[in-house]
Design a protein around this motif. Structure first.
Motif, PDB file in Angstrom:
ATOM      1  N   THR A 141     -10.940  -3.257 -11.308  1.00  0.00           N
ATOM      2  CA  THR A 141     -11.887  -4.204 -10.704  1.00  0.00           C
ATOM      3  C   THR A 141     -12.341  -3.701  -9.339  1.00  0.00           C
ATOM      4  OG1 THR A 141     -10.523  -5.897 -11.734  1.00  0.00           O
ATOM      5  CG2 THR A 141     -12.247  -6.655 -10.262  1.00  0.00           C
TER       6      THR A 141
ATOM      7  N   ARG B 135     -16.174  -3.379  -8.515  1.00  0.00           N
ATOM      8  CA  ARG B 135     -16.726  -4.386  -7.613  1.00  0.00           C
ATOM      9  C   ARG B 135     -16.932  -3.865  -6.192  1.00  0.00           C
ATOM     10  NH1 ARG B 135     -16.459  -9.789  -8.474  1.00  0.00           N
ATOM     11  NH2 ARG B 135     -17.631  -9.741  -6.531  1.00  0.00           N
ATOM     12  N   VAL B 136     -16.152  -2.867  -5.810  1.00  0.00           N
ATOM     13  CA  VAL B 136     -16.232  -2.426  -4.410  1.00  0.00           C
ATOM     14  C   VAL B 136     -16.655  -0.960  -4.278  1.00  0.00           C
ATOM     15  CG1 VAL B 136     -14.915  -2.083  -2.286  1.00  0.00           C
ATOM     16  CG2 VAL B 136     -14.609  -4.177  -3.615  1.00  0.00           C
TER      17      VAL B 136
ATOM     18  N   ALA C 203     -10.190   1.734   3.587  1.00  0.00           N
ATOM     19  CA  ALA C 203      -9.596   0.414   3.824  1.00  0.00           C
ATOM     20  C   ALA C 203     -10.292  -0.677   3.011  1.00  0.00           C
ATOM     21  CB  ALA C 203      -9.641   0.078   5.310  1.00  0.00           C
ATOM     22  N   VAL C 204     -11.578  -0.520   2.690  1.00  0.00           N
ATOM     23  CA  VAL C 204     -12.230  -1.582   1.911  1.00  0.00           C
ATOM     24  C   VAL C 204     -11.652  -1.656   0.502  1.00  0.00           C
ATOM     25  CG1 VAL C 204     -14.400  -1.582   3.205  1.00  0.00           C
ATOM     26  CG2 VAL C 204     -14.208  -0.200   1.140  1.00  0.00           C
TER      27      VAL C 204
ATOM     28  N   HIS D  80     -21.378  -4.442   1.109  1.00  0.00           N
ATOM     29  CA  HIS D  80     -22.449  -4.768   0.178  1.00  0.00           C
ATOM     30  C   HIS D  80     -22.431  -6.238  -0.221  1.00  0.00           C
ATOM     31  CE1 HIS D  80     -18.841  -3.898  -2.005  1.00  0.00           C
ATOM     32  NE2 HIS D  80     -19.343  -4.406  -3.103  1.00  0.00           N
TER      33      HIS D  80
ATOM     34  N   PHE E 294       0.830  -1.209   0.000  1.00  0.00           N
ATOM     35  CA  PHE E 294       0.000   0.000   0.000  1.00  0.00           C
ATOM     36  C   PHE E 294       0.860   1.254   0.000  1.00  0.00           C
ATOM     37  CE2 PHE E 294      -2.870  -2.994   2.430  1.00  0.00           C
ATOM     38  CZ  PHE E 294      -3.561  -3.364   1.291  1.00  0.00           C
TER      39      PHE E 294
ATOM     40  N   GLU F 244      -8.500  -0.918  -0.139  1.00  0.00           N
ATOM     41  CA  GLU F 244      -7.208  -1.576   0.064  1.00  0.00           C
ATOM     42  C   GLU F 244      -7.414  -3.068   0.246  1.00  0.00           C
ATOM     43  OE1 GLU F 244      -5.349   0.487   3.300  1.00  0.00           O
ATOM     44  OE2 GLU F 244      -4.501   1.996   1.960  1.00  0.00           O
ATOM     45  N   ALA F 245      -8.500  -3.417   0.950  1.00  0.00           N
ATOM     46  CA  ALA F 245      -8.787  -4.839   1.165  1.00  0.00           C
ATOM     47  C   ALA F 245      -8.989  -5.534  -0.182  1.00  0.00           C
ATOM     48  CB  ALA F 245     -10.006  -5.002   2.051  1.00  0.00           C
ATOM     49  N   ALA F 246      -9.711  -4.863  -1.089  1.00  0.00           N
ATOM     50  CA  ALA F 246      -9.961  -5.463  -2.404  1.00  0.00           C
ATOM     51  C   ALA F 246      -8.649  -5.642  -3.167  1.00  0.00           C
ATOM     52  CB  ALA F 246     -10.923  -4.598  -3.202  1.00  0.00           C
ATOM     53  N   MET F 247      -7.795  -4.611  -3.094  1.00  0.00           N
ATOM     54  CA  MET F 247      -6.508  -4.686  -3.802  1.00  0.00           C
ATOM     55  C   MET F 247      -5.630  -5.766  -3.177  1.00  0.00           C
ATOM     56  SD  MET F 247      -5.985  -1.539  -5.763  1.00  0.00           S
ATOM     57  CE  MET F 247      -4.601  -0.628  -5.185  1.00  0.00           C
ATOM     58  N   ASP F 248      -5.786  -5.912  -1.868  1.00  0.00           N
ATOM     59  CA  ASP F 248      -5.025  -6.937  -1.158  1.00  0.00           C
ATOM     60  C   ASP F 248      -5.490  -8.326  -1.597  1.00  0.00           C
ATOM     61  OD1 ASP F 248      -3.103  -7.334   1.094  1.00  0.00           O
ATOM     62  OD2 ASP F 248      -4.781  -8.511   1.873  1.00  0.00           O
ATOM     63  N   LEU F 249      -6.759  -8.404  -2.008  1.00  0.00           N
ATOM     64  CA  LEU F 249      -7.326  -9.681  -2.432  1.00  0.00           C
ATOM     65  C   LEU F 249      -7.298  -9.796  -3.957  1.00  0.00           C
ATOM     66  CD1 LEU F 249     -10.222  -9.676   0.147  1.00  0.00           C
ATOM     67  CD2 LEU F 249      -8.307 -11.262   0.123  1.00  0.00           C
ATOM     68  N   TYR F 250      -6.239  -9.305  -4.538  1.00  0.00           N
ATOM     69  CA  TYR F 250      -5.899  -9.517  -5.959  1.00  0.00           C
ATOM     70  C   TYR F 250      -6.765  -8.773  -6.965  1.00  0.00           C
ATOM     71  CZ  TYR F 250      -4.289 -13.393  -3.136  1.00  0.00           C
ATOM     72  OH  TYR F 250      -3.781 -14.138  -2.121  1.00  0.00           O
ATOM     73  N   ALA F 251      -7.572  -7.786  -6.532  1.00  0.00           N
ATOM     74  CA  ALA F 251      -8.352  -7.013  -7.496  1.00  0.00           C
ATOM     75  C   ALA F 251      -7.524  -5.790  -7.898  1.00  0.00           C
ATOM     76  CB  ALA F 251      -9.671  -6.576  -6.877  1.00  0.00           C
ATOM     77  N   ASN F 252      -7.349  -5.553  -9.196  1.00  0.00           N
ATOM     78  CA  ASN F 252      -6.607  -4.351  -9.595  1.00  0.00           C
ATOM     79  C   ASN F 252      -7.495  -3.114  -9.441  1.00  0.00           C
ATOM     80  OD1 ASN F 252      -8.295  -4.290 -11.809  1.00  0.00           O
ATOM     81  ND2 ASN F 252      -6.846  -5.329 -13.133  1.00  0.00           N
ATOM     82  N   GLU F 253      -6.938  -1.948  -9.755  1.00  0.00           N
ATOM     83  CA  GLU F 253      -7.658  -0.696  -9.508  1.00  0.00           C
ATOM     84  C   GLU F 253      -9.026  -0.689 -10.199  1.00  0.00           C
ATOM     85  OE1 GLU F 253      -4.533  -0.913 -10.462  1.00  0.00           O
ATOM     86  OE2 GLU F 253      -3.266   0.354  -9.184  1.00  0.00           O
TER      87      GLU F 253
ATOM     88  N   PHE G 236      -7.212  -6.125   8.354  1.00  0.00           N
ATOM     89  CA  PHE G 236      -7.167  -4.703   8.657  1.00  0.00           C
ATOM     90  C   PHE G 236      -7.667  -4.406  10.062  1.00  0.00           C
ATOM     91  CE2 PHE G 236      -7.061  -5.023   4.143  1.00  0.00           C
ATOM     92  CZ  PHE G 236      -6.248  -3.992   3.738  1.00  0.00           C
TER      93      PHE G 236
ATOM     94  N   PHE H 106     -16.401  -6.027   3.048  1.00  0.00           N
ATOM     95  CA  PHE H 106     -17.195  -5.349   2.020  1.00  0.00           C
ATOM     96  C   PHE H 106     -18.649  -5.304   2.486  1.00  0.00           C
ATOM     97  CE2 PHE H 106     -13.855  -7.693  -0.490  1.00  0.00           C
ATOM     98  CZ  PHE H 106     -12.990  -6.615  -0.544  1.00  0.00           C
TER      99      PHE H 106
ATOM    100  N   TYR I  68      -2.081  -6.098  -5.321  1.00  0.00           N
ATOM    101  CA  TYR I  68      -2.825  -7.249  -5.834  1.00  0.00           C
ATOM    102  C   TYR I  68      -1.949  -8.297  -6.512  1.00  0.00           C
ATOM    103  CZ  TYR I  68      -2.872  -3.941  -9.780  1.00  0.00           C
ATOM    104  OH  TYR I  68      -2.531  -3.030 -10.734  1.00  0.00           O
TER     105      TYR I  68
END
Lengths: 367, 281
Positions: free
Chosen positions: B194, B198-199, B180-181, A96, A59, B183-192, A88, A94, A80
């Motif tokens: 996606t 998705r988030v 942080a959500v 939603h 990050f 960042e969580a998505a990016m941490d879980l392999y989603a690129n900017e 965290f 998420f 990613y």
């Protein structure tokens, strides 16, 4: 398999502060985190522990230095594409999505097929004792449950390293203790390297194989929990971890690691210096002694014995704390276990007492 | 203990409601008037195939009006889509990044909301004339190729005044957004990309939706800005109605207004519902 799961080599992070000045959050840090260990970064807020973790996660990018994960340099690799997952501070579920979708998100992004996602998600939820919660929404869960979902969401991907950013900070004390043991159990079960960030020294000691104590962007000491506690290498570490006494003095004589220190008030103290630490006669030093290593009851061969007067007695259940004033107006806190069946105090306020201390329990600190 | 309400308060409330809604009710009732001059209500019209909806049917036969209605919808639809995209991006950028001149750009973004619309209209007109004049002479455009005021300029103007409203609504939604959500998505392999689809977008969607509906209603009934920036082929309903009013008012006009009110009412209700959902989250 490489020996180190994560390696920071001379990593620095600087960024512009609110009024234009340059803030150094992490200052030339080098650390090696062994594969499969539970490693904690411990320090007060602003010590650079979270920034270090965020740099491992991707990050933040280091201003200087390089981070390796299993010997692969991370460079500018985006989060990613890194083989790590993060839990965290405020869970960051998420809102939603259902719990099942949350846990399955990483696998979905990796292109795992739906059936397999479902199987592995429910397995992960089972592991954190939330089997059957797939259809619920995050807001319907309690803080502790959300925390466990966040764990499952990260662990389901079998990361090479799991990063945890003060994950227990928002929980109440009892739940926190439970989760500490739970995390420890999970780590043993899955065998993944855990890098845990916390400002709670007790938490770090309870859970970690090794701890790095950080302050103002620097790593002050790194070692096993017991090593950090028993052999602090500087005043900050000794003070931050647990409770301790500090006595100021000057080195009088030295043979190997045995050091004679003349304390203020003319008292002599036989103390132990760290391996490899350079102490010379006349040097000003601090001696630290943990309260529980001191005693009011004599034992055979105690190296240091001081006369003093009890200033304060505090009964805290399992133990009683005595504050003893020595010559030269120096104070020592002594902790005695209440193993007497009736918990009778060993001394009352104003009593003249002797304080006993072994050489190994008195540690010489040069900084 | 129940509180007794003062009869005065009730009377005042009733008056306010009458004041607000009586004109609308009268307007709707007169859409069914059998008198063509529409000065006095002379009973419900019952003529032709449409019976009481005679005037509504007449509307459909009015080519100019149908064209104006189509223009209005085209303008509203395009400007809503464009301003929603731009406004959402602006809100995200202002929320997320620090950049030089950020405070200034934030203020300047909201200026169109507070300045009188007539200033905005005149400003846009001056801008278009100068710009088109320059382009036409520089590139030697003439005849049909010449850039001139029309539907295009109306759409651009509507985008211009809708963007700040969308940005404002979306920013309000972003206030409680936990970075942080993402960042969580990016941490879980989603690129900017996606991560956004998705988030981020699903979470702020209620805000984006109410921004879009607001932009749509603003565009639908805009008169002033449109009046200044329209040209041949760019007549919208409000402009057309204004033209009609200068001649003669027939119940046709009331029928038109009735349809309009129903549309706006429905859109507003949807916007309210979207807003509720956003709060519930």
């Amino acid at each position: 398999m490489p020996e180190f799961a994560v390696e920071l080599r001379n990593v620095s992070k600087r960024f512009p502060g609110p009024s234009g000045e340059i803030v150094t959050a992490v200052n030339n840090v080098t650390m090696q985190i062994k594969d499969g260990e539970f490693f904690s970064m411990l320090g007060p807020s602003g010590c650079g522990k979270t920034t270090s973790l965020r740099m491992i996660a991707g990050f933040e990018l280091p201003t200087a230095g390089e981070i390796y994960i299993h010997d692969r340099p991370m460079g500018h690799t985006p989060p990613y594409k890194r083989p790590v997952n993060t839990v965290f501070q405020n869970y960051a579920l998420f809102p939603h999505m259902t719990i099942g979708q949350n846990v399955g998100f990483g696998l979905e992004m990796k292109g795992v097929e739906p059936k397999e996602i479902q199987r592995r998600s429910s397995e992960a939820l089972e592991m954190v004792r939330l089997a059957g919660y797939e259809k619920r929404m995050a807001r319907q869960l309690s803080g502790g449950q959300q925390q466990r979902v966040a764990l499952a969401r990260a662990l389901v991907n079998h990361p090479e390293v799991l990063l945890l950013d003060e994950p227990l900070g928002a929980l109440d004390l009892k739940l926190r203790k439970e989760m500490q043991l739970e995390l420890k159990r999970l780590q043993r079960e899955v065998g993944i390297t855990f890098v845990f960030v916390t400002h709670d020294q007790e938490e770090a000691l309870t859970m970690s194989d090794r701890v790095a104590v950080m302050s103002a962007g620097n790593v002050l000491q790194m070692g096993a929990a017991s090593e950090i506690y028993e052999k602090p290498n500087c005043r900050f570490v000794a003070d931050f971890i647990g409770e301790t006494n500090f006595l100021e003095g000057a080195v009088k004589a030295q043979t190997g690691r045995d050091v004679d220190v003349e304390l203020a008030g003319g008292l002599l103290c036989r103390a132990t210096a760290d391996e490899g630490s350079q102490v010379v006669s006349g040097q000003k030093v601090t001696v630290t002694m943990r309260p529980e290593k001191l005693g009011l009851r004599p034992w055979q061969g105690a190296d240091n014995v001081y006369d003093g007067r009890v200033e304060e007695v505090v009964y805290i259940g399992t133990d009683t704390h005595y504050t003893v004033v020595l010559a030269g107006d120096q104070r020592l806190r002594v902790r005695e276990q209440n193993d007497d069946p009736l918990s009778r105090p060993l001394a009352a306020i104003g009593d003249a007492v002797k304080v006993y201390c072994d050489e190994v329990s008195a540690r010489v600190l040069t900084e | 203990m129940t509180k007794r309400r003062s009869p005065w308060l009730l009377a005042v409330t009733a008056l306010v409601y009458i004041f607000l809604y009586a004109p609308i009710i009268v307007l709707i009732v007169f859409a069914f008037n059998s008198s063509r001059t529409n000065v006095v209500f002379e009973g419900v019209v019952n003529q032709g195939d449409c019976g009481p909806f005679y005037w509504f049917c007449q509307l459909g036969r009015n080519r100019e009006l149908v064209a104006a209605a189509r223009n209005t919808l085209v303008v509203a639809a395009t400007s809503t889509v464009a301003s929603t995209v731009i406004g959402t991006m602006a809100a995200l950028a202002l929320q997320r990044y620090k950049f030089p001149g950020k405070a200034y750009s934030e203020i300047s973004l909201y200026i169109p909301i507070v300045i009188p619309e007539i200033v905005m209209g005149v400003g846009l007109l001056v801008l278009y004339s100068a710009l088109f004049g320059f382009i036409n002479t520089t590139f030697g455009l003439n005849g049909d190729n010449r850039l001139s005021l029309g539907l295009g300029t109306v759409i651009l103007s509507h985008i211009a005044f809708s963007v700040p409203f969308v940005a404002l609504v979306v920013r309000a939604r972003l206030q409680g957004f936990d970075k942080a959500v993402e960042e969580a998505a990016m941490d879980l392999y989603a690129n900017e990309w996606t991560t956004f689809w998705r988030v981020t977008l699903p979470i702020i969607f209620p805000g984006v939706m109410s921004g879009a509906l607001l932009a749509f209603t603003l565009s639908l009934d805009d008169f002033i800005t449109t009046f200044f920036t329209t040209g041949p082929g760019g007549t919208t309903l409000p402009i057309y109605v204004y033209g009609l009013l200068r001649r003669v008012t027939t119940p046709e006009l009331n029928a038109l207004a009735t349809i309009w009110i129903v549309i706006v009412f429905v859109v507003l209700m949807l916007s309210q519902l979207a807003g509720r959902r956003s709060e519930a989250h």
